[in-house]
Write an enzyme that holds these catalytic residues in place. Structure first.
Site: not given
Ligand code: ATR
Length: 276
Positions: A62, A66, A102, A218
């Site tokens: 994370t 990334k 994701d 999101i």
């Protein structure tokens, strides 16, 4: 021997991933445990070397690592390469392969939670940051009719559309997008606008929203943003960010174990934790 999985990021303390994965390991009788690993940005290469040396079976990655992990992997799949970010690493007998779940997780959550096929749909994506990137490129691999982009800094939306090299996409300023809301079946907020603690902010005016449009955010903190509340009041079908969180995890879990976890249970655990 119990397998070890985990999350590397900085910070990682508030992650809900251990909750989802450890419960699924137990439920499916898989001898494994998911841990949090706080990795300073200066130590990403050592962390990946540690994954190899210790035989850690897989990790999620994370913020802010990334992109930084990529040079240390043995291979990376096409989607992760295209967006330039990895959120899942699989240790395949010493060979570390990077993926990004994701965007695919977002699309799967959208289809399943809203019970909708994206075939022929006209979609507007708001935002052009890291979150938007994965979602946009995943949407390009569906049969949607239009996948348009809008962003406060319109040049970034333009850049993404250029990279997408797909005739189905146009880009607009936020002001122009607001005048075109009636052209879309699905609208997605990928920005942080409306997230705790600035919960009053909204990414886009919904004045021209048509009832029946799917409006998706999101953000999962708060569970229902002010923007989603307003969309609902205007007759939209709404989706919050819990689905993306859970499905990106479920897709990672499937890559590691070959098994599909109970996503409804994962969702329930995440929502309970967020309400606390
Ligand atoms: P992430 O990786 O989480 O997507 P990011 O890369 O910083 O984070 O992107 C944040 C997104 O939210 C961007 O689209 C950003 O717009 P800009 O490209 O113009 O910066 C958008 N965003 C953040 N704060 C905003 C605000 N107050 N109003 C409008 N858009 C905002």
């Amino acid at each position: 021997m119990e397998k070890v999985y985990g999350l590397i990021g900085f910070p990682v303390e508030h992650s809900l991933s251990p909750l989802m994965h450890n419960d699924a390991f137990v439920r499916l009788g898989i001898p494994a445990r998911y841990h949090l690993f706080s990795v300073h940005p200066k130590q990403v290469s050592e962390a990946i070397a540690g994954v190899r040396a210790l035989g850690i079976a897989g990790v999620n990655v994370t913020i802010p690592h990334k992109m930084a992990v990529i040079p240390f992997l043995d291979d990376i799949d096409d989607h992760a390469r295209r967006i330039g970010a990895v959120n899942t690493i699989v240790n395949d007998n010493g060979r570390l392969v990077g993926y990004n779940t994701d965007g695919p997780g977002y699309v799967k959550a959208l289809e399943e939670e809203m019970d909708v096929s994206l075939d022929g749909k006209r979609i507007l994506v708001i935002g052009a940051g890291g979150g938007a990137r994965g979602i946009y490129f995943s949407l390009l691999s569906t049969a949607a009719k239009r996948i348009d982009m809008t962003n406060r800094t319109v040049e970034k939306a333009e850049q993404l559309v250029r990279e997408g090299e797909d005739g189905r996409s146009a880009y607009f300023s936020l002001a122009e997008a607001e005048t075109r809301l009636d052209e879309y079946d699905i609208m997605i907020n990928t920005t942080s606008v409306g997230m705790h603690p600035r919960v009053e902010a909204q990414p886009l005016s919904l004045e021209r929203l048509q009832p029946g449009t799917i409006v998706s955010d999101i953000i999962y903190n708060p569970l229902e943003t002010k923007w989603l509340k307003e969309a609902k009041a205007r007759g939209a079908r709404v989706q919050n960010g819990v689905g993306m969180l859970v499905y990106q995890g479920a897709l990672a879990f499937e890559k590691w174990t070959g098994q599909w976890p109970d996503v409804n249970r994962m969702k329930q655990l995440v929502i309970e934790a967020l309400r606390r």
